[in-house]
Every structure is written in structure tokens, then in C-alpha cells.
Design a protein around this motif. Structure first.
Motif, PDB file in Angstrom:
ATOM      1  N   CYS A 141      19.480 -46.614  63.359  1.00 34.69           N
ATOM      2  CA  CYS A 141      19.392 -47.812  64.201  1.00 34.69           C
ATOM      3  C   CYS A 141      18.505 -47.640  65.432  1.00 34.69           C
ATOM      4  O   CYS A 141      17.984 -48.617  65.938  1.00 34.69           O
ATOM      5  CB  CYS A 141      20.799 -48.187  64.658  1.00 34.69           C
ATOM      6  N   MET A 158      19.520 -47.201  68.284  1.00 33.15           N
ATOM      7  CA  MET A 158      20.186 -47.923  69.364  1.00 33.15           C
ATOM      8  C   MET A 158      21.485 -47.258  69.795  1.00 33.15           C
ATOM      9  O   MET A 158      22.239 -47.820  70.583  1.00 33.15           O
ATOM     10  CB  MET A 158      20.518 -49.347  68.914  1.00 33.15           C
ATOM     11  N   GLY A 159      21.778 -46.108  69.225  1.00 34.17           N
ATOM     12  CA  GLY A 159      22.983 -45.416  69.662  1.00 34.17           C
ATOM     13  C   GLY A 159      24.251 -45.852  68.964  1.00 34.17           C
ATOM     14  O   GLY A 159      25.346 -45.511  69.403  1.00 34.17           O
ATOM     15  N   CYS A 176      21.449 -39.880  64.097  1.00 38.28           N
ATOM     16  CA  CYS A 176      20.588 -38.961  64.848  1.00 38.28           C
ATOM     17  C   CYS A 176      21.382 -37.972  65.673  1.00 38.28           C
ATOM     18  O   CYS A 176      20.847 -37.361  66.578  1.00 38.28           O
ATOM     19  CB  CYS A 176      19.713 -39.777  65.781  1.00 38.28           C
TER      20      CYS A 176
HETATM   21  S1  FES Z   1      19.536 -43.654  65.196  1.00 36.98           S
HETATM   22 FE1  FES Z   1      21.426 -44.700  65.141  1.00 36.98          FE
HETATM   23  S2  FES Z   1      22.537 -43.783  66.777  1.00 36.98           S
HETATM   24 FE2  FES Z   1      20.562 -42.881  66.915  1.00 36.98          FE
END
Ligand code: FES
Length: 79
Positions: A37, A39-40, A45
Motif C-alpha cells: 500500500c 501507506m502504512g 514492508c
Molecule cells: S507498503 Fe503497506 S504498510 Fe508499507
């Protein structure tokens, strides 16, 4: 001030600035971190800072205050 960042288990070390996104530092170092995403929220990741402190590398920056940081990249993500 620069921070010496070591990515594990690759043992790749790179200099970074506090405030840089961990994900971007990893890309500069040639270390692959899976993403989703950016976006966390999906935790694709996720990496571990120092001793077992999981963070999302797409939103977390290199912290100031120490000149060395170990980042453990999961080699076998279970999600
Ligand atoms: S890519 Fe989804 S939380 Fe970092």
C-alpha cells in the motif's frame, strides 16, 4: 550527521540521513523490501529496527540520535 545503517541478514551497510524513509534507504542500498500500500496499513514492508521493534519501512524514517542502526529485513514474509 549521518547514520550508518546496516541491513540484515544481507550485512549491507549504507550511510543515511535522519529523516530519510527507511524504504528509500533500502532501495539505495540495493536491498529489496516487498511493498504493497505504501501507506502504512498493509505491513508488507515491515522490517525490524534494532532489537525486535517492527515498523513499516514505507512510512518510518531513520531516527535521529544514534549513529548506527541495524535493520532486519524479513527474508521470508509470512503475510
Ligand atoms: S507498503 Fe503497506 S504498510 Fe508499507
Amino acid at each position: 550527521m549521518t547514520v550508518k545503517v546496516q541491513f540484515l541478514p544481507h550485512s549491507i551497510t549504507i550511510e543515511a540521513q535522519p529523516g530519510e524513509l527507511i524504504l528509500e534507504v533500502a532501495q539505495k542500498a540495493g536491498v529489496f523490501i516487498p511493498t504493497g500500500c505504501l501507506m502504512g496499513s498493509c505491513h508488507a514492508c515491515e522490517v525490524e529496527l534494532g532489537e525486535g521493534n517492527p515498523v513499516c519501512s514505507c512510512i518510518k524514517v531513520i531516527p535521529a540520535g544514534s549513529d548506527f542502526l541495524n535493520i532486519y529485513v524479513y527474508s521470508d514474509p509470512v503475510w
